[in-house]
Structures are given as structure tokens and as C-alpha cells.
Motif scaffolding. Structure first.
Motif, mmCIF file in Angstrom:
data_model
loop_
_atom_site.group_PDB
_atom_site.id
_atom_site.type_symbol
_atom_site.label_atom_id
_atom_site.label_comp_id
_atom_site.label_asym_id
_atom_site.label_seq_id
_atom_site.Cartn_x
_atom_site.Cartn_y
_atom_site.Cartn_z
ATOM 1 N N ILE A 165 0.841 -1.206 0.000
ATOM 2 C CA ILE A 165 0.000 0.000 0.000
ATOM 3 C C ILE A 165 0.873 1.252 0.000
ATOM 4 O O ILE A 165 0.625 2.215 -0.737
ATOM 5 N N GLN B 276 -4.324 6.306 -7.182
ATOM 6 C CA GLN B 276 -4.679 5.518 -6.002
ATOM 7 C C GLN B 276 -6.026 4.823 -6.173
ATOM 8 O O GLN B 276 -6.219 3.692 -5.701
ATOM 9 N N GLN C 227 -4.921 1.058 -5.666
ATOM 10 C CA GLN C 227 -5.356 0.536 -4.374
ATOM 11 C C GLN C 227 -6.603 -0.340 -4.520
ATOM 12 O O GLN C 227 -6.741 -1.353 -3.828
ATOM 13 N N VAL D 108 -11.092 5.671 -3.645
ATOM 14 C CA VAL D 108 -9.961 5.407 -2.746
ATOM 15 C C VAL D 108 -10.466 4.849 -1.420
ATOM 16 O O VAL D 108 -9.886 3.899 -0.870
ATOM 17 N N ALA E 33 -11.389 1.316 -1.795
ATOM 18 C CA ALA E 33 -10.199 0.468 -1.880
ATOM 19 C C ALA E 33 -9.691 0.104 -0.491
ATOM 20 O O ALA E 33 -9.326 -1.048 -0.225
ATOM 21 N N PHE E 34 -9.685 1.069 0.432
ATOM 22 C CA PHE E 34 -9.195 0.777 1.780
ATOM 23 C C PHE E 34 -10.184 -0.055 2.582
ATOM 24 O O PHE E 34 -9.784 -0.787 3.493
ATOM 25 N N HIS F 28 -9.129 -3.385 1.519
ATOM 26 C CA HIS F 28 -7.906 -3.758 2.240
ATOM 27 C C HIS F 28 -8.249 -4.281 3.634
ATOM 28 O O HIS F 28 -7.702 -5.288 4.088
#
Length: 490
Positions: free
Chosen positions: A223, A262, A266, A346, A349-350, A353
Motif C-alpha cells: 500500500i 490511487q 489501491q 480510494v 479500496a481501503f 484492504h
């Protein structure tokens, strides 16, 4: 009492033995035939699976380019293009436009010529048209796309001539064209911005595929690498575009380009635990096949089919292009909503994660039932070569590549040996992979290039065994080992 003739019993016994032997031979022959058929069927299934694994990505890309590029780009025509016109002339003009290009233009009534111009600079319309009584005037914005501007000029030149509001013979222009949002001097076709954005999109995806090979990097490391690399991409892309005079000077664009990198990188990395080996198709589908035609960069979004127009407000590339257009050419108009969409990508995406990390922790918890050999790294079929990897000896064939090297390790009595370490090295001694045997003493490996490898089987309290094995594409090889115990020294 009936007596058998001399020699009858031995003859009968011999005949019975012969019959039994014949039956046994027939059974053996039938069994061999069944085994041969099963092996042939298994080979056919493996060949079919190999073809599917090898060709699914080219087939996907072939279909995707036909549907997502040929379909929207082969004959671009205007769809509901908003044009600001004085309210008094809106109804007859709409009727004339509907007759010439049904569904192509939607007129936005305004007060006068100044209001029509303001509607274009304020992004309420992509063009403004003001008929006579002198020469009619068309307000255009090249920043919205050169091809759209060309269609507008052609269409309203014909409208002006049909309305009789111009007199070329008297020396008046058929149509006065006023450019209210010209592009930068180095962007003659109005598509330079699209290629600047593209330069931060494709590499962002490629970085993810390459980082998946960095097995010594954890999730957080990857990351961070993507964030730093994205910042570098944004800075370099902006600097080169400014040097070529493709975009105006506004450093805030660097932040927008970084957000785009990103959003792509990501998100692609976050999808890995969920789509696994299908990541190339999913990521390319999202960020290339769907995002590029719907971006409005190469062909204005008003000139592509409805499906891609519907994707335009959602996909990251289209939002970045609109944000940069607003920043560079329209005084910051409508920049914030498009940046918020990029931030949403974004953030999503996290979230991926976080879910992926949670799943990994649960899988690593005591009692979790996961394969003892990890899945092979995800490969991008367009870029990556295969890598040597240990495979579970028994696995669902749809999830793993077919093994090239298999075998079984036993003791001299034929009992399987578990947790024997199998080390495969190249001819120069470089270790290619390491695997361990399962409860049945079996091991498997794949991703090996055509070469002769050295296979070493080693276990505590037993003498190691070494073999040289020739690996060939399309010809799985098997090598079994029998490990004897180490002699006890007194």
C-alpha cells in the motif's frame, strides 16, 4: 461308485486352471482397458482445463475490445447534447434539430446571447446558439472535445443556412463561431488531457501486478509503495504535460492525478483476495475496457452509446477528466463533485484492504482449515511469466495450475512419509522452490521452465535422496523417493 479314468483328474485340474487364468487375463485386460480409458479421459480434461486457463484472458480482451471499443467508437453520433438558445427561438429550433438528428440535441432556453455564452462557460450547456437577425453565432468549448465541437459546427451551419438568417453572397459569414473555452496551445486536437490521465491509469494497474511478485512485502508495504509511486507518477505526468504545453499551469492537478492513481492501484490491490487469479480480467475490465470509452476523453461522452454515458459519472477516469477540465478551462466549475467520486473510490479500496486483512487473520487463526501450500501468485497474462511454485498434491483443478512435477515419498516398507522437505534446484544450484509432502507422502510443483532440475528429498533421521529430473512443457513428470533411516552410531 464311479471311478475316474486315469489322468482325468489332472486334466480337469489343468483345464480349470487354464480357465481361471483366462478369466484372470480377461479381467486384467478389462481393468487395463478401463484404466487406459480413465487416463485418456483425465488427460483430455486436463488439456481442456489448460486451454481454458491459457486462453480465457485473450478471449476476454478480444470480446472486450469489440464490445467496449468498436461498438462505441465506430460511428459516434450526438446524444442529448445540451445547447443554450434564446427562449423565443427554442421551439422552432428544437423541431428542426429533431428532424435533422432525432435525440441528438436538447435545447436549454436562456434570455439572450450573453446568457448563452455564460451557460457554456458555466458548464450548463456544451454550446450556445444565437440565430439572426444578423449573422447567427455559435459558442463552442473545445475543452469539451474537438470531435463534439466539429459536429456542433457542422450541424448549426446547416441550421443557419436553412433558417435563411445568413447571406454568404452579401459577404456575411454563414455562421460566426466563438470559442469560449479553448484548450492549451500544445493540445491541438483536444485529446491531450485524455492521454495525460491515461499515463497515470495503466501504470497504476501494472504496478499492482508487478508488486504481487514481491512476496517479501506485506500488505502495508505494498500500500505504501503504491502511494509513493502514485505521487511520482502524478508529478512526472504533470511536469511532462506542462513542458509539452498540453495543459495549463495549475499544480492542483497533481493532487487529482495522484487520487486517480490511487483509485486504480489501491482498488486493484484490494480486489486480490476476492478475485485471485481473475484479477487481470476484473481490473482490465474496470479500468480499461469500461473506463476508457466512458471517460469522454478520446470521444466526448455525449457521442457514445447510453451504457457508456451511464458509466461516465461513476468511473474514475471520466471523473478525473471532468475535474481537470473544470479546473483548467471552466474556472473550477463542478470540480468538487468529481473529486469526491475519486475519493470514494480510494475509500472503497481501503475498505477492501480492511476486509482482506480480516479474512487473512481469520484464516491464520488456530483451527482454520486452509491449504498448507499457499496459492500461487496472481499473474497478469499480458505481462508476467510463470514462476516456480509448490502446489497442493490434491486440489480443485479450477483453482490451481496443473502440476508439472509430482511424486510420493515412502519408507522402504512402502509407508508414506509426511512433512518430507522437497527442494527443487536448477542445474547451477539455485533453489527454485521448496515443498513438503502431505499425509500420503505426496508432493507437487508447477511453474517450472523446460530444463533439467535437481530434486532433493530430506527428512530428519533419514538419509536424503537426490534425483535429476527433466521437465518438459505438456509432459508432467513423476518421481518417487524411498528414504531409509540413518544408521544409528554407538
Amino acid at each position: 461308485m464311479v471311478r475316474s479314468a486315469p489322468g482325468t483328474a489332472p486334466a480337469a485340474a489343468a483345464a480349470a486352471a487354464a480357465a481361471a487364468a483366462s478369466d484372470a487375463a480377461s479381467d486384467a485386460s478389462a481393468s487395463e482397458g478401463t484404466d487406459a480409458r480413465e487416463k485418456g479421459s483425465s488427460r483430455s480434461r486436463e488439456a481442456a482445463l489448460t486451454l481454458v486457463r491459457t486462453l480465457w484472458f485473450p478471449a476476454f480482451m478480444f470480446t472486450g475490445f469489440l464490445v467496449c471499443y468498436l461498438l462505441p467508437f465506430h460511428n459516434p453520433v450526438p446524444h442529448h447534447v445540451k445547447v443554450a438558445v434564446p427562449a423565443a427561438t427554442a421551439a422552432p429550433l428544437q423541431h428542426a434539430l429533431d428532424h435533422a438528428a432525432p435525440g441528438g440535441f436538447d435545447l436549454v432556453p436562456v434570455h439572450d446571447a450573453d446568457a448563452a455564452r455564460a451557460a457554456v462557460t458555466g458548464r450548463e450547456a456544451v454550446a450556445g446558439y444565437v440565430p439572426g437577425p444578423g449573422a447567427p453565432e455559435l459558442f463552442t468549448a473545445k475543452a469539451d472535445g474537438y470531435s463534439l465541437e466539429s459536429v456542433l459546427q457542422k450541424t448549426f451551419t446547416a441550421v443557419a443556412q436553412d433558417s435563411g438568417g445568413s447571406h454568404p453572397a452579401a459577404g456575411r459569414p454563414a455562421l460566426k463561431i466563438t470559442e469560449v473555452a479553448p484548450t492549451a496551445a500544445g493540445d491541438g486536437m483536444g485529446t491531450g488531457l485524455f492521454y495525460v490521465v491515461l499515463s497515470c491509469t495503466i501504470p497504476a494497474y501494472v504496478m499492482v501486478m508487478m508488486l504481487l511478485r514481491a512476496t517479501n512485502f506485506g500488505r502495508r508495504d505494498k500500500i505504501l509503495v503504491l502511494a509513493v509511486a502514485g505521487a511520482v507518477l502524478a508529478l512526472v505526468a504533470y511536469g511532462v504535460a506542462r513542458w509539452m504545453n498540453v495543459i495549463p499551469n495549475d499544480p492542483l492537478a497533481i493532487l487529482f492525478l495522484f487520487l486517480m492513481s490511487q483509485a486504480v492501484s489501491q482498488t486493484a490491490l484490494g480486489l486480490v483476495p476476492f478475485v485471485k487469479q481473475y484479477l487481470p480480467g476484473v481490473a482490465m475490465g474496470l479500468f480499461v475496457l469500461l473506463s476508457m470509452p466512458s471517460s469522454g476523453g478520446a470521444i466526448p461522452v455525449q457521442m457514445v452509446p447510453g451504457f457508456f454515458r451511464a458509466l461516465h459519472p461513476v468511473m474514475p477516469m471520466g471523473n478525473l477528466i471532468e475535474a481537470l477540465r473544470g479546473l483548467f478551462y471552466f474556472g473550477g466549475k463542478d470540480v468538487v463533485p468529481h473529486v469526491l467520486v475519486l475519493l470514494a473510490w480510494v475509500a472503497a479500496a481501503f475498505v477492501l484492504h480492511g476486509i482482506g486483512a480480516l479474512r487473512a487473520r481469520r484464516a491464520a487463526a488456530p483451527g482454520a482449515t486452509e491449504p498448507t501450500v499457499p496459492e500461487p501468485p496472481v499473474e497478469d497474462p499480458a505481462l508476467e511469466t510463470r514462476q516456480p511454485a509448490a502446489l497442493p498434491p490434491r486440489h480443485p483443478t479450477s483453482r490451481f495450475p496443473l502440476p508439472q512435477l509430482t511424486g510420493r515419498v515412502t519408507d522402504p516398507a512402502g509407508h508414506p512419509l509426511r512433512d518430507v522437505v522437497i527442494t527443487v534446484t536448477g542445474t547451477h544450484g539455485r533453489e527454485l522452490l521448496r515443498a513438503t509432502t502431505d499425509a500420503d507422502g505426496a508432493y507437487a510443483a508447477g511453474g517450472l521452465a523446460e530444463q533439467t532440475v535437481v530434486v532433493i528429498a530430506s527428512a530428519p533421521a533419514r538419509l536424503s535422496a537426490v534425483a535429476r529430473v527433466a521437465v518438459r512443457d505438456g509432459h508432467p513428470v513423476r518421481h518417487d523417493f524411498s528414504l531409509v533411516g540413518r544408521p544409528v552410531t554407538v
